[in-house]
Design a protein around this motif. Structure first.
Motif, short mmCIF file in Angstrom:
data_model
loop_
_atom_site.label_atom_id
_atom_site.label_comp_id
_atom_site.label_asym_id
_atom_site.label_seq_id
_atom_site.Cartn_x
_atom_site.Cartn_y
_atom_site.Cartn_z
N ALA A 58 61.00 30.93 16.76
CA ALA A 58 60.52 30.49 18.07
C ALA A 58 61.65 29.81 18.85
O ALA A 58 61.78 30.01 20.07
CB ALA A 58 59.33 29.55 17.90
N GLN A 59 62.47 29.02 18.15
CA GLN A 59 63.60 28.36 18.82
C GLN A 59 64.60 29.39 19.33
O GLN A 59 65.10 29.29 20.46
CB GLN A 59 64.30 27.40 17.84
N THR A 60 64.87 30.38 18.50
CA THR A 60 65.82 31.42 18.94
C THR A 60 65.28 32.17 20.14
O THR A 60 66.00 32.44 21.12
CB THR A 60 66.08 32.39 17.77
N GLU A 61 64.00 32.50 20.08
CA GLU A 61 63.39 33.22 21.20
C GLU A 61 63.40 32.37 22.46
O GLU A 61 63.67 32.86 23.56
CB GLU A 61 61.95 33.60 20.82
N LEU A 62 63.13 31.06 22.30
CA LEU A 62 63.16 30.15 23.44
C LEU A 62 64.54 30.11 24.08
O LEU A 62 64.69 30.18 25.30
CB LEU A 62 62.75 28.74 23.02
N GLY A 63 65.57 30.00 23.22
CA GLY A 63 66.93 29.95 23.74
C GLY A 63 67.30 31.20 24.52
O GLY A 63 67.82 31.13 25.64
N GLN A 64 66.98 32.38 23.95
CA GLN A 64 67.30 33.64 24.64
C GLN A 64 66.49 33.78 25.92
O GLN A 64 67.00 34.25 26.95
CB GLN A 64 67.02 34.80 23.69
N GLN A 65 65.25 33.35 25.86
CA GLN A 65 64.38 33.48 27.03
C GLN A 65 64.84 32.56 28.16
O GLN A 65 64.86 32.96 29.33
CB GLN A 65 62.95 33.14 26.61
N ILE A 66 65.22 31.33 27.80
CA ILE A 66 65.69 30.38 28.83
C ILE A 66 66.99 30.89 29.45
O ILE A 66 67.18 30.82 30.67
CB ILE A 66 65.87 28.98 28.21
#
Length: 784
Positions: free
Chosen positions: A148-156
């Motif tokens: 979820a953190q990785t996805e958040l970083g890429q999404q942001i």
């Protein structure tokens, strides 16, 4: 009668027996009572031990009973603790599982505001499960959080790329709440996400700058450098209005934009200056540096510089290595290196008036932005150094031309010798150059400027000071007695005129000022330059040059007065002293010497009033020159009669009094002569008096005469003795016997270190010398 006596005795004996028996029976009962008491005590102790044992047994039973009672309680406590831990863990697990589900859902919906709060909580809860990572379910939840953190970083990052594209579409009019919340999430994620966001935003924010100020654009050149700084100021205002609330305050985005702008500007300026190096002129370079340092000062006022050293995004600081020493407040002085340096307000005023050469206050170490842009100008400072070399050369030539046009300074007998105004002008210009260069660089350019300073300090000393000292001419022949007698009071005998004497004193005062100011210049240069280069700042050679000018000036003054007195001494040696019939007033040659002293010394003293120590040196050097010369001419006065010797003794005393008064002669303020000078005069003139006293003494008997010579002259030797004999007019035959007797009376010449000791033993004590002086004064008064 016998019976009457025996009956009482027997009765008495019976009573004694009864008493003894009673006492013995009483002692027998005491022993029995003691044994009985001991037995009773032993019984009591046994009873006490028995009671103690009973109490101990009861205590052990009580302890065992308590253990049996608390055993159940401890088991209940352990059960409660384990149950609480299990419940807490299950709650955390429930929270973690629910949080992960919610986090994934909110991430898909881009609810970054809720994600920021939830993500931090989930990560805090996950910390409690580090020791349970061996359990598959827990490990799975941890992996889902990381995903979820990785996805958040890429999404942001994707959201920021969409909002602030590197190329193509124009930036939106203002920030969105989604991006503001996304920044809060980025604060929790991997720091690389935050750095990437800042990097993209700053790059996109400065993209317009790189286009507007390309190397081939007119506004990119140094003459329009103001436009660069005006552009970034507008951008900072625009950022605060549109994006100031989007990024967290602790990101210091405005400061990071300004710092990245500085790095880009330094690189671009360095590139364009390399390409167009031949077009760089001094005024243009100074203009660009001045505007740049003003901008660096603006940054220091607005930002703290905390992002320069945090290692985030920003390149290593190019700040100056300059180290300023805290100086005490100096006294008021004409020395430009002791004056206050110009304030920033004065610099700004000078800038508005267009004075590009106005020196500016060097940046203090508390400005973290100093040199962040202006460092790029350092490789081109050779233009500035060459310009200063040329300017200083023209300045020295102008000083020479002005001196020739205006002539020597006018006599100044009221306030002391005037320092040449060109001297102050030179050092004021030096100060301006030093401050300017230290603002531009504290490295090798400062060393190059120091070399230029050294060059023109030497030229000033040679062309302005030494080159304008009056030249001495060799005198031809001495005066005759008749010409000396005809010499009128006030006639000019000295080689130098009043103007020339004042010029020498002025040059001496100027050299002294230059010497002191050069020392201050060296200290200031060492303060301005980098610590590693301090050892290369050395102006000792230039200070020695000014010291040489001072010595030459003093020597000229001494030679002038000495030469003025030479004709009088020559006349003294040519007088017929054997024909003097009576002792009168002081001889004409003494009057002539005094006249020249009164003509020269007051002028020299008044013109050296500001440098008193050098006037003292002049007096000492004159005494050291005149007195030996006087004694040399004294030996040439032969033969001498008794009356002639008395007249010479009177003349010698008169000269001695004049010499003792020489430092304050002709002055309304009488000062005590320096002790060092008085000692030289007393020692030298006393020797001359002792020589004349030996001449006056009868030479028979020989032993008394020789002993008197040894007693009066501390430096007695055969050469001086023979000169005295020549002054007395003795024949060679008489002299040979007296010389032989002197050799016999003198102690054998010691060898090595003993010679100094033996001669020192022969030297008279101060009391003996004072006594001789008093006797001599009495003799002179008697003759008068």
């Amino acid at each position: 009668m016998l019976s009457s006596i025996s009956i009482p005795c027997s009765q008495q004996s019976k009573r004694l027996d009864d008493n003894i028996r009673t006492v013995v029976r009483g002692q027998t009962n005491v022993g029995q009572d003691g044994r009985q008491a001991l037995e009773e005590a032993q019984k009591a102790i046994q009873q006490l031990f028995g009671k103690i044992k009973d109490i101990k047994d009861k205590a052990e039973k009580s302890e065992q009973m308590v253990k049996e009672i608390t055993r159940d309680i401890k088991q209940l406590d352990h059960a409660k603790r384990h149950l609480t831990t299990s419940i807490t863990t299950l709650n955390h697990l429930h929270m973690l599982a629910g949080g992960v589900d919610s986090l994934e859902a909110m991430t898909r919906r881009r609810q970054y505001g809720e994600v920021a709060n939830l993500l931090q909580g989930v990560m805090n809860v996950l910390e409690h499960f580090h020791k349970y990572m061996g359990i598959p379910q827990i490990r799975q939840l941890s992996e889902r959080v990381k995903a979820a953190q990785t996805e958040l970083g890429q999404q942001i990052l994707a959201d920021f790329e969409e909002a602030f594209p590197s190329q193509g579409t124009k930036r939106p009019g203002g920030p969105s709440n989604v991006l503001r919340d996304a920044c809060l999430v980025a604060n929790i994620l991997d720091p690389r996400i935050k750095q990437e966001i800042m990097k993209k935003f700053i790059k996109q924010h400065l993209s317009e700058y790189l286009v507007l100020f390309q190397e081939n654009q007119d506004v990119a050149w140094l003459d329009k450098i103001d436009r660069r700084y005006a552009w970034i100021k507008r951008q900072l205002v625009d950022y605060e209005e549109k994006y100031g609330r989007m990024f967290p305050r602790e990101w210091y985005m405005a400061e990071r934009i300004a710092i990245e702008f500085c790095h880009v500007t330094r690189t671009e300026l360095a590139k364009i200056m390399r390409t167009r190096a031949k077009e760089i002129e001094v005024k243009l370079l100074l203009f660009a540096i001045q505007r740049t340092t003003n901008f660096e000062g603006f940054l220091a006022k607005r930002f703290s510089g905390c992002t320069l050293t945090d290692g985030t995004l920003v390149r290593p600081s190019q700040g100056s290595l300059q180290h300023e020493k805290k100086l005490e407040s100096p006294p008021t002085s004409t020395n430009p290196f002791l004056e206050d340096e110009p304030t920033p307000e004065m610099e700004e005023l000078a800038t508005e008036k267009g004075d590009l050469d106005q020196p500016k206050k060097p940046k203090a170490p508390d400005n973290p932005f100093h040199g962040i842009v202006s460092k790029c100008f350092e490789p081109h400072l050779y233009v500035y150094i060459e310009s200063q070399d040329k300017n200083l050369g023209e300045l020295i030539d102008r000083f020479v031309a002005d001196f020739k046009a205006q002539g020597p300074p006018k006599p100044n007998t009221d306030e002391g010798g005037a320092v040449l105004p060109s001297c102050a002008d030179l050092f004021v210009y030096y100060k301006k150059c030093m401050v300017q260069c230290s603002q531009l660089s504290t490295g090798e350019p400062m060393i190059a400027l120091t070399t230029i300073f050294q060059k023109y300090l030497r030229e000033y000393a040679w062309k302005i000071l030494s080159g304008n000292l009056p030249k001495t001419t060799t005198s031809s022949g001495g005066l005759t007695i008749s010409s000396l007698l005809k010499e009128k009071e006030g006639s000019e005998v000295a080689k130098f005129t009043l103007e020339e004497l004042c010029l020498i004193c002025s040059i001496l005062s100027t050299a002294e000022y230059c010497l002191a100011t050069t020392q201050q210049l060296e200290e200031k240069l060492k303060e301005k330059v980098d610590i590693s280069l301090i050892e290369r700042i050395n102006l000792t050679g230039e200070m020695d040059t000014f010291s040489t000018v001072i010595s030459s000036s003093i020597q000229l003054l001494v030679q002038d007065l000495d030469a003025a007195c030479d004709p009088a001494l020559t006349a003294m040696s040519k007088m017929q002293w054997q024909n003097v019939e009576h002792v009168g007033d002081q001889s004409p040659y003494v009057t002539s010497v005094i006249l020249h002293i009164k003509q020269n010394v007051p002028i020299i003293r008044d013109n050296l009033a500001s440098t008193r120590k050098y006037f003292t040196q002049f007096c000492i050097k004159f005494a050291n020159s005149f007195i030996p010369k006087f004694i040399t001419h004294l030996f040439k006065c032969k033969p001498i009669s008794m009356v002639g010797a008395e007249q010479l003794l009177l003349d010698t005393h008169s000269l001695k009094m004049v010499l003792l008064d020489l430092p304050s002669i002709g002055s309304q303020v009488v000062r005590k002569a320096p002790a060092s000078y008085t000692k030289i005069v007393v020692k030298g003139m006393t020797r001359a008096e002792m020589i004349l006293k030996v001449v006056m003494a009868p030479h028979e008997p020989l032993v008394v005469f020789v002993d008197n010579y040894i007693k009066l002259l501390t430096d007695c030797n055969t050469e001086t003795f023979q000169k005295i004999l020549d002054m007395k007019g003795l024949k060679r035959s008489e002299q040979s016997s007296m010389l032989e007797l002197l050799r016999q009376r003198l102690p054998a010449p010691p060898s090595g270190a003993e010679s100094t000791g033996s001669l020192s033993l022969m030297a008279p004590t101060p009391e003996q010398e004072s006594s001789r002086i008093r006797k001599l004064e009495k003799l002179i008064k008697k003759r008068l």
